[in-house]
Design a protein around this motif. Sequence first.
Motif, PDB file in Angstrom:
ATOM      1  N   ALA A 100       0.824  -1.212   0.000  1.00  0.00           N
ATOM      2  CA  ALA A 100       0.000   0.000   0.000  1.00  0.00           C
ATOM      3  C   ALA A 100       0.859   1.263   0.000  1.00  0.00           C
ATOM      4  N   ALA A 101       2.037   1.176   0.629  1.00  0.00           N
ATOM      5  CA  ALA A 101       2.911   2.354   0.719  1.00  0.00           C
ATOM      6  C   ALA A 101       3.773   2.552  -0.517  1.00  0.00           C
ATOM      7  N   SER A 102       3.706   1.624  -1.473  1.00  0.00           N
ATOM      8  CA  SER A 102       4.607   1.672  -2.631  1.00  0.00           C
ATOM      9  C   SER A 102       4.155   2.627  -3.721  1.00  0.00           C
ATOM     10  N   GLY A 103       2.995   3.217  -3.565  1.00  0.00           N
ATOM     11  CA  GLY A 103       2.495   4.126  -4.596  1.00  0.00           C
ATOM     12  C   GLY A 103       2.059   3.405  -5.856  1.00  0.00           C
ATOM     13  N   GLY A 104       1.611   2.177  -5.713  1.00  0.00           N
ATOM     14  CA  GLY A 104       1.109   1.416  -6.858  1.00  0.00           C
ATOM     15  C   GLY A 104       2.175   0.672  -7.636  1.00  0.00           C
ATOM     16  N   ARG A 105       3.426   0.719  -7.209  1.00  0.00           N
ATOM     17  CA  ARG A 105       4.499   0.041  -7.941  1.00  0.00           C
ATOM     18  C   ARG A 105       4.646  -1.430  -7.555  1.00  0.00           C
ATOM     19  N   ALA A 106       4.071  -1.821  -6.436  1.00  0.00           N
ATOM     20  CA  ALA A 106       4.300  -3.175  -5.929  1.00  0.00           C
ATOM     21  C   ALA A 106       3.155  -4.117  -6.266  1.00  0.00           C
ATOM     22  N   THR A 107       3.525  -5.344  -6.632  1.00  0.00           N
ATOM     23  CA  THR A 107       2.594  -6.448  -6.750  1.00  0.00           C
ATOM     24  C   THR A 107       2.797  -7.351  -5.538  1.00  0.00           C
ATOM     25  N   LEU A 108       1.708  -7.701  -4.858  1.00  0.00           N
ATOM     26  CA  LEU A 108       1.797  -8.526  -3.661  1.00  0.00           C
ATOM     27  C   LEU A 108       1.473  -9.978  -4.019  1.00  0.00           C
ATOM     28  N   LEU A 109       2.432 -10.866  -3.775  1.00  0.00           N
ATOM     29  CA  LEU A 109       2.257 -12.291  -4.011  1.00  0.00           C
ATOM     30  C   LEU A 109       2.059 -12.977  -2.668  1.00  0.00           C
ATOM     31  N   ARG A 110       0.846 -13.391  -2.402  1.00  0.00           N
ATOM     32  CA  ARG A 110       0.519 -14.099  -1.161  1.00  0.00           C
ATOM     33  C   ARG A 110       0.717 -15.595  -1.392  1.00  0.00           C
ATOM     34  N   VAL A 111       1.575 -16.203  -0.585  1.00  0.00           N
ATOM     35  CA  VAL A 111       1.888 -17.618  -0.747  1.00  0.00           C
ATOM     36  C   VAL A 111       1.192 -18.380   0.373  1.00  0.00           C
ATOM     37  N   ASP A 112       0.123 -19.077   0.004  1.00  0.00           N
ATOM     38  CA  ASP A 112      -0.692 -19.773   0.994  1.00  0.00           C
ATOM     39  C   ASP A 112       0.100 -20.880   1.675  1.00  0.00           C
ATOM     40  N   GLY A 113       0.086 -20.847   3.009  1.00  0.00           N
ATOM     41  CA  GLY A 113       0.712 -21.899   3.793  1.00  0.00           C
ATOM     42  C   GLY A 113       2.193 -21.730   4.042  1.00  0.00           C
ATOM     43  N   ALA A 114       2.819 -20.753   3.406  1.00  0.00           N
ATOM     44  CA  ALA A 114       4.272 -20.587   3.558  1.00  0.00           C
ATOM     45  C   ALA A 114       4.585 -19.913   4.889  1.00  0.00           C
ATOM     46  N   ARG A 115       5.619 -20.437   5.550  1.00  0.00           N
ATOM     47  CA  ARG A 115       6.121 -19.856   6.779  1.00  0.00           C
ATOM     48  C   ARG A 115       7.332 -18.981   6.461  1.00  0.00           C
TER      49      ARG A 115
END
Length: 290
Positions: free
Chosen positions: A248-263
């Motif tokens: 959210a703080a990246s000003g729209g430059r970041a893509t967030l990859l959520r990895v389910d189950g990863a520690r």
Amino acid sequence: MQPSPAHVPPPARRKRPWLIGLLAAPVVMYGVVLAGIGLKQEDLLFHPEPLPAGFSFAGLYPPEQDFEELRIPVDGAELNALLFRQPASRGLVFYLHGNAGNLVSWTRNIAFYRQLGFDLFMLDYRGFGKSTGRIASEAQLHADVRAAWARVAPAYAGKPVVILGRSLGSGLATRLAADVTPALLVLVTPYTSVERLATEQFPLVPAALLKYPLRTDQLIGEVKSPILIAHGDADELIPFDHARQLAAASGGRATLLRVDGARHGDIHQFPAYLAGLSQRMEEIASRPAK
């Protein structure tokens, strides 16, 4: 004749030093804890595994993998680094690792980068592996990273360079990317700041006491490169919300990859992470050279 009760003087009030000591003990203990944190922050934050000066990396990697061991002089110390080269290299991954281990443990996944055709550079911080000296400040860490960048980056002019920071390295990678604008910044299991992470785990510790605030949240908006943030939703050390707030703080430059189950320590083993990173690296490798 006995005096009447009305004329009996009241007993002297007794002092209770044990009660004063009991009330003061938590305050004293709190002060001791704060003093210990102030003096021993490096021991709490960094967990290096040193290697003997004569240690050889030969034999640790496949025979077909070409690599060079580099020694990078910095103020008062010398950093040890490895550069893995690929035939017809498509670019470079400048990798800043986490707060424990050394190059032996952090270079076990080099086959992934070899398959993508990217060279891989990785350094050990002061006191890690064969690097000499001791980490003493956040400014020193950033200066050491910049010295390593100055050593290796000029050879890749005209080719895409990825700056990748994992865990501790994510804050260092963000500072470097804000300064040099790589083709891609990758943050793996990042924190918004070590300051926030510390107050989440130790809420009674004043933030002003911290020598290593590493405010990635304040830096990420300065990065002009595209950003990939990868974080496991089962991360037990750095909550997934840190990654969400960085995006959210990246000003729209970041893509967030959520990895389910990863520690925190196993995200690199998940196909979703490998596929997401591979796709972004293929994209930048296929762009026309500038």
